[in-house]
Write an enzyme that holds these catalytic residues in place. Structure first.
Site, PDB file in Angstrom:
ATOM      1  N   GLY A 124       1.525  -3.740  -6.655  1.00  0.00           N
ATOM      2  CA  GLY A 124       2.748  -4.042  -5.904  1.00  0.00           C
ATOM      3  C   GLY A 124       3.973  -3.681  -6.718  1.00  0.00           C
ATOM      4  N   TRP A 140      -0.251  -3.890   1.166  1.00  0.00           N
ATOM      5  CA  TRP A 140      -0.577  -3.579   2.563  1.00  0.00           C
ATOM      6  C   TRP A 140      -0.713  -2.077   2.824  1.00  0.00           C
ATOM      7  CZ3 TRP A 140       3.454  -0.486   3.529  1.00  0.00           C
ATOM      8  CH2 TRP A 140       4.705  -0.803   2.978  1.00  0.00           C
ATOM      9  N   ASN A 141      -0.317  -1.232   1.866  1.00  0.00           N
ATOM     10  CA  ASN A 141      -0.230   0.196   2.233  1.00  0.00           C
ATOM     11  C   ASN A 141      -1.594   0.895   2.334  1.00  0.00           C
ATOM     12  OD1 ASN A 141      -0.473   0.052  -0.536  1.00  0.00           O
ATOM     13  ND2 ASN A 141       0.980   1.693  -0.950  1.00  0.00           N
ATOM     14  N   CYS A 191       2.510   4.383  -3.562  1.00  0.00           N
ATOM     15  CA  CYS A 191       3.196   4.218  -4.845  1.00  0.00           C
ATOM     16  C   CYS A 191       3.310   5.547  -5.588  1.00  0.00           C
ATOM     17  CB  CYS A 191       2.466   3.184  -5.691  1.00  0.00           C
ATOM     18  SG  CYS A 191       0.698   3.489  -5.807  1.00  0.00           S
ATOM     19  N   GLU A 217      -0.727  -2.509 -11.375  1.00  0.00           N
ATOM     20  CA  GLU A 217      -0.419  -1.196 -10.786  1.00  0.00           C
ATOM     21  C   GLU A 217       0.892  -1.363 -10.041  1.00  0.00           C
ATOM     22  OE1 GLU A 217      -2.072   1.294 -11.512  1.00  0.00           O
ATOM     23  OE2 GLU A 217      -4.063   0.583 -12.032  1.00  0.00           O
ATOM     24  N   GLU A 236      12.556   3.333  -6.155  1.00  0.00           N
ATOM     25  CA  GLU A 236      11.501   3.838  -5.285  1.00  0.00           C
ATOM     26  C   GLU A 236      11.946   3.687  -3.825  1.00  0.00           C
ATOM     27  OE1 GLU A 236       8.016   1.361  -5.568  1.00  0.00           O
ATOM     28  OE2 GLU A 236       6.692   3.086  -5.396  1.00  0.00           O
TER      29      GLU A 236
HETATM   30  O1  LIG Z   1      -0.011   3.155  -3.220  1.00  0.00           O
HETATM   31  C1  LIG Z   1      -0.807   3.142  -4.115  1.00  0.00           C
HETATM   32  C2  LIG Z   1      -2.170   3.732  -4.078  1.00  0.00           C
HETATM   33  C3  LIG Z   1      -2.182   5.151  -3.698  1.00  0.00           C
HETATM   34  C4  LIG Z   1      -3.482   5.832  -4.043  1.00  0.00           C
HETATM   35  O2  LIG Z   1      -4.424   5.176  -4.512  1.00  0.00           O
HETATM   36  O3  LIG Z   1      -3.552   7.044  -3.853  1.00  0.00           O
END
Ligand SMILES: O=CCCC(=O)O
Length: 513
Positions: free
Chosen positions: A250, A170-171, A307, A273, A412
């Site tokens: 995730g 969702w981020n 992440c 990832e 984390e």
């Molecule tokens: O949270 C993971 C992806 C962050 C990014 O692609 O910069």
């Protein structure tokens, strides 16, 4: 602001779109907007207010079969498209997403809580993927090899692996889907996306634009579901006989389950990832202003919910006090509030679970003797901003004197907590930075080029920021090592090859050549 009433939903959407037809509250399968077999729905919550504003179908195991069959049937058609056709359609999708950028950003803000300027930034980042993969589609090539035996010729061709399933977080709901679907569609695969329960609307809008761009029905299916049904639906998608590949972003715990599902039902190829816990190392010869600016952008991006964010900030002892003061002064200037409110620099966390995790880490650090330099409490956003009354806020928090035994060092955070540590030598910084099972990204700031190079080689992570906190781009291979997963997304060749199989042809010729 005027509201949109939405087909199929029992809630009032609190924002206005230029193209109202981009807002969908049904799943998308085989070119149709559909309910789940059970007819059950779940609420989508605005994290800035804690209130539901839309709803989507709860798909479960019973819904997987027909959706994957549609993806498979579409694959039989789509795999025959020429690379040029795929590239042109990807570019059309790109152009439609560019035109819909502001609408997509509004949806992202209401689903994730991130401020509008950050949602627009996510769109800019994400549009790099459609642009990039439309170029990659045309450049998929096999090889011809020199034979070791006479009259023999050896060649390879690259073919799409088949139906790919994407389990997305969702981020960054737009960026993560365009990164995965861009590569899959460039390769000639079809994709079924299961969005996170928090952010289905962003993904459904992308599927609508993909269909407008001309991808065939079933090329990009979206099955929404809630938190409760997610493990069951995900397992059935991963283990289904028609699924050839899974891409997951995730947590490490769920990543292990995904890998297990892929192993027992295949083995199937998967890209993982996973989590971060990334170190950010500042030496005393670094340009401190520059390091600070990079840390501010990296750490507070989406309230720390990336992440690759900095989780553990190691600062050389001689400059620690100065750096603490600089960081606190700058962070105090951030306006926290609802993502859609003008001037908001940091929004809420996306989930109430996220708030509890930060609170637990801060309480643990406090009880073990960390210094709280600022923050340290659950918050309600900007004073007087009525929209934030029940939102999922935690104050931007900076702590120092952090030690390895504290929770924040071991796991984390995924929230607005910045933990500072003092170190004395390069060896100490390197060994502490690497003292984690994770290996996604690491960052180092120094003006000594030799040291920069040593740290690049010695830090255990898939991506190293060298005097920068910003290393995400369509042209850069993205992915971790250790418990942060395997496989690369984005970047030249590597990302598309995650969706390809290499087929070897060996030809024996009749005469003498
Ligand atoms: O949270 C993971 C992806 C962050 C990014 O692609 O910069």
């Amino acid at each position: 602001m005027a509201s949109n009433a939405v087909n199929g939903g029992s809630h009032t959407v609190p924002f206005t779109l230029k193209d109202r037809s981009l807002l969908h509250q049904q799943s998308y399968v085989n070119g149709n907007w559909v309910e789940s077999k059970s007819g059950k729905r779940f609420d989508i919550i605005d994290p800035g207010s804690g209130k539901p504003f839309a709803s989507c179908p709860i798909n479960d195991v019973a819904d997987a079969e027909s959706a994957l069959q549609s993806s498979y049937d579409a694959f039989q058609v789509y795999k025959k498209w020429t690379p040029r056709q795929r590239a042109q359609t990807l570019m059309k999708w790109h152009e439609l997403c560019v035109a819909a950028k502001e609408d997509l950003a509004q949806i992202v803000t209401y689903e994730t809580g991130k401020p509008i300027y950050e949602a627009l930034g996510e769109l800019d980042y994400a549009l790099g993927f459609t642009w990039w993969f439309s170029g990659e589609a045309d450049r998929i090539q096999g090889s011809v090899f020199a034979p070791s035996a006479p009259n023999r010729r050896i060649l390879t061709i690259k073919q799409p692996i088949g139906v790919a399933v994407a389990l997305v977080p969702w981020n960054f709901p737009i960026a993560m889907v365009l990164r995965k679907a861009g590569a899959a569609l460039a390769a000639g695969c079809t994709m079924l996306v299961k969005p996170s329960p928090e952010t289905p609307l962003s993904v459904l809008a992308l599927a609508d634009l993909a269909s407008r761009a001309g991808f065939p029905p079933g090329a990009l299916n979206v099955l929404t579901t809630d938190l409760d049904a997610t493990p069951r639906l995900s397992e059935s998608l991963c283990t289904h006989r028609l699924t050839a590949k899974v891409s997951f972003t995730g947590s490490t715990g769920v990543g292990r389950l995904v890998a297990k599902h892929c192993a027992v039902s295949g083995p199937k190829k998967c890209t993982l990832e996973l989590g971060g816990n990334c170190p950010f190392v500042v030496f005393d010869d670094a340009d401190l202003e520059k390091a600070l600016a990079q840390l501010m952008a990296l750490k507070w991006r989406h309230a720390g919910q990336a992440c690759i964010t900095a989780n553990r900030v190691y600062v050389q002892r001689g400059v620690l006090q100065k750096f603490e003061q600089m960081l606190v002064a700058k962070t105090k200037g951030l306006k926290v509030g609802h993502g859609a409110t003008d001037g908001t620099a940091m929004g809420p966390l996306t989930t109430d679970r996220g708030v509890e995790k930060v609170a637990k880490q801060v309480d643990d650090a406090r009880s073990r003797g960390a210094r709280i330099l600022m923050g340290g409490n659950k918050g309600t956003g900007a004073d007087g901003d009525a929209k934030t009354a029940n939102g999922y806020f935690y104050e931007p928090t900076v702590i120092s004197d952090t030690r390895p035994d504290m929770l924040v060092s071991r796991e984390e955070t995924f929230g607005p907590l910045c933990a500072l540590y003092a170190f004395d030598s390069e060896e100490e910084a390197t060994s502490w930075a690497n003292d984690t099972s994770m290996g996604l990204a690491s960052y180092v700031f120094t003006q000594d080029v030799d040291r920069l190079w040593r740290m690049f080689e010695n830090l255990e992570a898939g991506m190293i920021g060298l005097n920068t906190g910003n290393q995400s781009a369509a042209e850069s291979p993205f992915g971790g090592i250790k418990d942060s997963g395997y496989g690369k997304e984005s970047g030249k060749d590597v990302a598309v090859s995650e969706y390809l199989v290499t087929k070897t042809g060996t030809l024996t010729l009749g005469g003498h050549f």
